[in-house]
Motif scaffolding. Structure first.
Motif, short mmCIF file in Angstrom:
data_model
loop_
_atom_site.label_atom_id
_atom_site.label_comp_id
_atom_site.label_asym_id
_atom_site.label_seq_id
_atom_site.Cartn_x
_atom_site.Cartn_y
_atom_site.Cartn_z
N LEU A 321 0.82 -1.21 0.00
CA LEU A 321 0.00 0.00 0.00
C LEU A 321 0.86 1.26 0.00
O LEU A 321 0.57 2.22 -0.73
N ILE A 322 1.93 1.27 0.80
CA ILE A 322 2.80 2.44 0.86
C ILE A 322 3.53 2.64 -0.46
O ILE A 322 3.59 3.76 -1.00
N SER A 323 4.08 1.56 -1.01
CA SER A 323 4.83 1.69 -2.27
C SER A 323 3.91 2.13 -3.41
O SER A 323 4.29 3.00 -4.22
N MET A 324 2.69 1.57 -3.47
CA MET A 324 1.77 1.97 -4.53
C MET A 324 1.32 3.43 -4.34
O MET A 324 1.15 4.17 -5.31
N GLY A 325 1.12 3.83 -3.08
CA GLY A 325 0.75 5.23 -2.81
C GLY A 325 1.84 6.19 -3.22
O GLY A 325 1.57 7.25 -3.83
N ILE A 326 3.10 5.84 -2.93
CA ILE A 326 4.22 6.71 -3.30
C ILE A 326 4.33 6.82 -4.82
O ILE A 326 4.49 7.92 -5.38
N ILE A 327 4.22 5.68 -5.52
CA ILE A 327 4.31 5.69 -6.98
C ILE A 327 3.18 6.49 -7.60
O ILE A 327 3.38 7.25 -8.55
N LEU A 328 1.96 6.34 -7.04
CA LEU A 328 0.81 7.09 -7.56
C LEU A 328 1.01 8.58 -7.39
O LEU A 328 0.77 9.36 -8.33
N ILE A 329 1.49 9.00 -6.22
CA ILE A 329 1.71 10.44 -5.97
C ILE A 329 2.83 10.99 -6.85
O ILE A 329 2.71 12.06 -7.45
N LEU A 330 3.92 10.23 -6.96
CA LEU A 330 5.03 10.68 -7.80
C LEU A 330 4.61 10.77 -9.27
O LEU A 330 5.15 11.60 -10.02
N GLY A 331 3.65 9.92 -9.66
CA GLY A 331 3.17 9.96 -11.04
C GLY A 331 2.51 11.27 -11.41
O GLY A 331 2.39 11.59 -12.59
N PHE A 332 2.08 12.05 -10.41
CA PHE A 332 1.53 13.37 -10.68
C PHE A 332 2.60 14.34 -11.18
O PHE A 332 2.29 15.34 -11.82
N PHE A 333 3.87 14.03 -10.88
CA PHE A 333 4.93 15.01 -11.11
C PHE A 333 6.04 14.52 -12.05
O PHE A 333 6.60 15.33 -12.78
N ILE A 334 6.37 13.22 -12.02
CA ILE A 334 7.49 12.76 -12.85
C ILE A 334 7.06 11.60 -13.73
O ILE A 334 6.02 10.96 -13.50
N ASP A 335 7.87 11.29 -14.72
CA ASP A 335 7.53 10.34 -15.77
C ASP A 335 7.73 8.90 -15.29
O ASP A 335 8.43 8.62 -14.32
N PHE A 336 7.11 7.96 -16.05
CA PHE A 336 7.19 6.54 -15.67
C PHE A 336 8.61 5.99 -15.76
O PHE A 336 8.99 5.08 -15.01
N VAL A 337 9.43 6.54 -16.68
CA VAL A 337 10.80 6.02 -16.82
C VAL A 337 11.61 6.33 -15.57
O VAL A 337 12.32 5.46 -15.04
#
Length: 428
Positions: A321-337
């Protein structure tokens, strides 16, 4: 502490607009020199060579080339027009056609930008002409154009396979069911909206007779499906490795261009140049990310994260849950690569120590990264569509349009987390 500062500085520089590869490399050099000394980077040539000699990553330029060739054959245009004739006579039919075409383009090209732009230029004016609501039209185009992130052959799946040590073919196979569920969820949502709001997506009438309509659909769909079967079928059957199948796809795209009588030297040259540009960008980021990860590890940042995760109750599910939450939030600002090459390597050893199924974890990340193309303010699909949309389409229309599809993506992601057995995975 050093690792946290590195991460914050990197995120700030990316938001400001500094080039990604140079940001990662620059931050790594500065913090690495300050904490461990310049001798730390004596290992970098060996790390760069391991990246360059990685046979898995050889599939990336081949699939990029395949996608660009198919984009230049106007495959999207033919598919959209044909599918529009087939489904346009039902409410929401044009939107369903756009989703299905996005799925086919994802499985045959995987180039998100090209898919969104092509459908924005072709499908958006048609839907607006037939009085589709702006928000529904823009949402459907952005969401279906990003399906190349999760539907094989996907560049992000290849990168995740390398980072997480999972066979690419197995990862492609594991992504099929979640992809079908996501596409089906999109279609159900569109049909529900069309039924509930009769003005949102009215039916249209085809100008082509039935016989001509079906022949046109077959001529537009059979060739790309044949290519999809050749690429994915060769992997799933064990005839070819993913890298070898990528070469099959590259040659197959040239044959498709020849089939559509559009193959010429100019298309091959332009596609080759664009492939080199995109591939160079990916590998430059990869090299910068390698330096960043090395310094982050030597500074002890990975141990801090791992200690925190292991201190949590129900640590396996808490970590997911924490890792998916962090990735989801970061996806608002930086690219998937950047997320795949910087954040995922931090999570990888923790997931390994917790006994988490790496294929399941990789698909969770890929599904999560799918949303990064749609989330404001920096979702790339939003920018792609805004660049080709008519002036009557405002940015707020696009933001409102993608919101339900983001909710759908997160819902499918949660179903993957809570009920992995539905998709053929084991949790731990």
């Amino acid at each position: 502490m050093i690792g946290l500062i590195m991460f914050v500085v990197t995120l700030a520089l990316l938001i400001i607009g500094f080039p990604v590869a140079f940001t990662f490399a620059g931050v790594a050099v500065i913090f690495g020199t300050l904490t461990e000394g310049i001798d730390l980077f004596g290992f970098m040539p060996y790390r760069i060579m391991s990246v360059m000699e990685n046979t898995i990553l050889m599939a990336i330029p081949l699939f990029i080339f395949m996608g660009i060739i198919l984009q230049k054959t106007r495959l999207a245009e033919q598919l959209l027009e044909a599918m529009g004739d087939l489904f346009g006579n039902i409410r929401g039919g044009l939107a369903v056609s756009t989703i299905l075409v996005g799925s086919l383009l994802a499985a045959s090209t995987g180039v998100v930008g090209a898919s969104v732009i092509a459908m924005g230029v072709i499908a958006l004016p048609v839907m607006l002409k037939h009085n589709y609501k702006k928000t529904l039209s823009t949402g459907v185009i952005c969401a279906s154009g990003t399906l190349g992130q999760i539907i094989p052959p996907s560049i992000v799946l290849i990168i995740l396979a390398d980072v997480l040590g999972v066979p690419v073919g197995d990862l492609f196979h594991s992504a099929v069911m979640p992809s079908l569920v996501l596409v089906g969820s999109y279609i159900v949502y569109v049909l529900f909206i069309a039924y509930w709001d009769k003005d949102a997506a009215p039916a249209t009438k085809s100008n082509n007779p039935n016989a001509g309509k079906y022949w046109r659909v077959a001529k537009s769909i059979v060739p790309p499906i044949t290519l999809i079967i050749a690429v994915l079928g060769s992997i799933f059957s064990g005839i070819a490795t993913p890298t070898e199948s990528a070469s099959i796809g590259a040659v197959g795209s040239l044959l498709l261009a020849l089939f559509y009588q559009r193959l010429n030297w100019d298309i091959v040259y332009q596609s080759s140049v664009e492939t080199i540009k995109v591939t160079s960008m990916v590998f430059a980021i990869l090299v910068g990310a390698t330096a960043f990860s090395m310094v982050f590890t030597y500074s002890g940042g990975d141990h801090v994260v791992e200690t925190f995760i292991h201190s949590l109750p129900a640590k396996e599910m808490s970590f997911i849950l924490i890792s998916m939450g962090i990735i989801l939030i970061l996806g608002f600002f930086i690219d998937f690569v950047e997320i795949s090459l910087i954040i995922v390597p931090i999570f990888y050893p923790i997931a390994l120590s917790l006994g988490i199924d790496m294929q399941w974890f990789a698909i969770l990340i890929a599904m999560n990264l799918q949303a990064s193309f749609l989330t404001p303010p920096f979702g790339f699909s939003l920018f792609y569509l805004k660049g080709v949309a008519p002036k009557s389409i405002e940015t707020t229309d696009i933001y409102k349009g993608v919101t339900p599809f983001i909710v759908i993506q997160v819902s499918v992601l949660l179903s993957l987390i809570i009920f992995p057995e539905w998709y053929g995975f084991s949790e731990f």
